[in-house]
Design a protein around this motif. Structure first.
Motif, PDB file in Angstrom:
ATOM      1  N   THR A 379      65.776  50.572  14.222  1.00  0.00           N
ATOM      2  CA  THR A 379      66.521  50.054  13.070  1.00  0.00           C
ATOM      3  C   THR A 379      68.013  49.927  13.374  1.00  0.00           C
ATOM      4  O   THR A 379      68.672  49.010  12.887  1.00  0.00           O
ATOM      5  CB  THR A 379      66.310  50.957  11.844  1.00  0.00           C
ATOM      6  OG1 THR A 379      66.630  52.319  12.183  1.00  0.00           O
ATOM      7  CG2 THR A 379      64.870  50.896  11.369  1.00  0.00           C
ATOM      8  N   ASN A 384      69.043  46.443  10.715  1.00  0.00           N
ATOM      9  CA  ASN A 384      68.360  46.336   9.416  1.00  0.00           C
ATOM     10  C   ASN A 384      66.948  46.869   9.585  1.00  0.00           C
ATOM     11  O   ASN A 384      66.490  47.107  10.703  1.00  0.00           O
ATOM     12  CB  ASN A 384      68.345  44.885   8.904  1.00  0.00           C
ATOM     13  CG  ASN A 384      67.647  43.937   9.862  1.00  0.00           C
ATOM     14  OD1 ASN A 384      66.493  44.145  10.221  1.00  0.00           O
ATOM     15  ND2 ASN A 384      68.355  42.904  10.309  1.00  0.00           N
ATOM     16  N   GLU A 387      61.181  43.649   8.455  1.00  0.00           N
ATOM     17  CA  GLU A 387      60.208  43.317   7.425  1.00  0.00           C
ATOM     18  C   GLU A 387      58.904  42.806   8.023  1.00  0.00           C
ATOM     19  O   GLU A 387      57.901  42.672   7.320  1.00  0.00           O
ATOM     20  CB  GLU A 387      60.793  42.262   6.483  1.00  0.00           C
ATOM     21  CG  GLU A 387      62.020  42.765   5.729  1.00  0.00           C
ATOM     22  CD  GLU A 387      62.590  41.699   4.807  1.00  0.00           C
ATOM     23  OE1 GLU A 387      62.055  40.574   4.812  1.00  0.00           O
ATOM     24  OE2 GLU A 387      63.563  42.011   4.083  1.00  0.00           O
ATOM     25  N   THR A 388      58.954  42.477   9.308  1.00  0.00           N
ATOM     26  CA  THR A 388      57.760  42.014  10.001  1.00  0.00           C
ATOM     27  C   THR A 388      57.806  42.516  11.435  1.00  0.00           C
ATOM     28  O   THR A 388      58.814  43.079  11.867  1.00  0.00           O
ATOM     29  CB  THR A 388      57.675  40.478   9.986  1.00  0.00           C
ATOM     30  OG1 THR A 388      56.443  40.085  10.591  1.00  0.00           O
ATOM     31  CG2 THR A 388      58.835  39.861  10.755  1.00  0.00           C
ATOM     32  N   ILE A 404      54.643  48.771  10.306  1.00  0.00           N
ATOM     33  CA  ILE A 404      55.750  49.113   9.403  1.00  0.00           C
ATOM     34  C   ILE A 404      55.149  49.533   8.070  1.00  0.00           C
ATOM     35  O   ILE A 404      54.259  48.860   7.530  1.00  0.00           O
ATOM     36  CB  ILE A 404      56.698  47.901   9.191  1.00  0.00           C
ATOM     37  CG1 ILE A 404      57.231  47.406  10.532  1.00  0.00           C
ATOM     38  CG2 ILE A 404      57.849  48.261   8.259  1.00  0.00           C
ATOM     39  CD1 ILE A 404      57.944  46.078  10.446  1.00  0.00           C
ATOM     40  N   ASN A 407      59.175  50.935   4.632  1.00  0.00           N
ATOM     41  CA  ASN A 407      60.480  50.684   5.271  1.00  0.00           C
ATOM     42  C   ASN A 407      60.722  51.557   6.504  1.00  0.00           C
ATOM     43  O   ASN A 407      61.868  51.826   6.870  1.00  0.00           O
ATOM     44  CB  ASN A 407      61.630  50.889   4.263  1.00  0.00           C
ATOM     45  CG  ASN A 407      61.603  49.860   3.161  1.00  0.00           C
ATOM     46  OD1 ASN A 407      61.203  48.713   3.383  1.00  0.00           O
ATOM     47  ND2 ASN A 407      62.011  50.261   1.961  1.00  0.00           N
TER      48      ASN A 407
END
Length: 433
Positions: A379, A384, A387-388, A404, A407
């Motif tokens: 991360t 960030n 998300e995928t 994932i 989060n």
């Protein structure tokens, strides 16, 4: 000059060359001795080591007596060789003697004995100390005078003998000594010694059990839930908190809790009576300091907090000892392997695995000065939360996010570093699985 006198001069010349070789080898042998091995041998009662150590305690005097003896025999040998050469070749003998004697001294009185002494310093230096010590006593006035003038010259150059420091090993030098010990120290012992040297570089934040993995007793749970937890817990000590892990009330040892399980009725007040006062550890505490703190306080368990008092996790004495000797306990809370090797040479790694654990297990050099887990490393690199599923480069390793959830990167495929190949882009979108 008759043949008898010439023969005597030849014998004298050979003797002087041998003496020159002795002084040359003595100097190299003495200076090549391993000072730490010498100290050890002297402490165990080795007579040669004790004599050599005493001579080396005043290096200026030792060098003085060796160089006085060496220069004397070399000059004397030069004079004898010149006399012999003039006797044989006349006036041309001076040049011939200079060339021949230079070659002989260089080979037999300098290079050969010094090389031998450098290879076997103890075998040369210890026997030589039998001669050098009495010789130093005999020539002490001359040595003292020479050193007096030498000291004066050094002072003119701005150098003082008081500036000399004791021969101490730095931490990195000691690490090198351990690593270069070869078969003298078993590999496992080397790892332990190096780990001890590394303790001050590692903080409790690096080895703690993270907050999300801490198992504890919540006083707001009902009594039946707490009892079930006590009966099924695989941990020796459990933090007791009220509502939130930041509100820790004490530490319960399961040995004390065993008494409760025999009672017909128990309540939370009885639980608190058996709990010990919690012990808090700042996250930046080095492991060597914390090890001493555990020892002084006779503790084995502490709660790790940040500068604001927020609970980050917990650290135990066993965690610190495992940094030195390697893992010796079983993690009963682990339901699967954190690092799973694949047939193609890659590894499926749990996102919560500590970066230091990955480096230790696989011999890698992933960065450890930032996030402590693989999830944090990913991360931070992406800046960030993915998300995928994506592919990225971390510390020279290709990392493919595999799973994932909430989060958090739960799992990733990590490739070994491959040198000499064209690197891929830092980010490479992958279709979601």
């Amino acid at each position: 000059m008759n043949e008898t006198s010439l023969t005597a001069l030849f014998i004298l010349l050979v003797g002087l060359i041998i003496l020159s070789g002795f002084f040359s080898s003595s100097e190299t042998g003495m200076m090549s001795l391993n000072r730490y091995r010498l100290k050890h041998m002297a402490k165990t009662g080795h007579k040669g080591a004790r004599r050599a150590q005493k001579l080396l305690s005043r290096t200026d005097q030792l060098i003085g007596v060796i160089l006085i003896g060496n220069n004397f025999v070399n000059i004397f040998a030069s004079a004898i060789a010149t006399v012999i050469a003039i006797r044989i070749w006349g006036d041309a003998g001076i040049a011939i003697a200079t060339v021949l004697l230079t070659i002989v001294i260089l080979i037999f009185a300098e290079v050969t004995p010094k090389t031998l002494a450098a290879l076997f310093p103890e075998k040369i230096a210890f026997p030589a100390s039998y001669v050098l010590r009495p010789l130093l006593k005999i020539l002490y006035p001359l040595v003292w005078a020479v050193n007096l003038f030498t000291t004066g010259v050094l002072r003119l150059l701005g150098v003082s003998s008081a500036q000399a420091t004791e021969d101490h090993l730095s931490r990195e030098e000691l690490r090198t000594v351990v690593n270069e010990a070869g078969a003298l120290i078993p590999a496992k012992h080397k790892d332990m010694l190096v780990s001890i040297l590394d303790l001050e570089k590692v903080t409790v934040n690096d080895i703690m059990v993270p907050r999300n993995e801490v198992a504890g007793i919540d006083l707001e749970d009902d009594t039946d839930t707490i009892l079930r937890q006590l009966r099924s817990s695989q941990h020796t000590r459990l933090p007791v908190y009220k509502g939130d892990i930041n509100n820790i009330q004490g530490i319960l040892h399961l040995r004390s809790a065993a008494k409760l399980l025999q009672e017909p009725e128990i309540n939370k007040a009885m639980l608190m009576q058996l709990s010990q006062e919690p012990y808090f550890i700042p996250e930046s505490t080095p492991l060597n300091t914390q090890l001493l703190n555990f020892q002084k306080g006779r503790r084995r368990f502490g709660i790790v907090v940040d500068e604001y008092g927020e609970v980050l996790g917990l650290a135990t004495l066993e965690d610190i000892l495992e940094e030195i000797v390697g893992e010796f306990t079983t993690d009963y809370s682990a339901t699967s392997q954190d690092i799973i090797p694949q047939d193609n040479g890659t590894y499926i790694i749990d996102g919560g695995t500590a970066v230091r654990s990955i480096n230790k297990a696989l011999g890698w050099k992933l960065p450890t000065d930032g996030p402590k887990t693989l999830n944090g490393l990913i991360t931070e690199t992406l800046e960030n939360i993915p998300e995928t599923n994506v592919c990225l480069k971390v510390g020279g390793h290709r990392v493919e996010v595999l799973q994932i959830k909430d989060n958090v990167v739960k799992a990733a495929i990590v490739h070994p570093k491959r040198l000499g190949k064209r690197s891929r882009p830092a980010l490479e979108p992958r279709p979601a699985r």
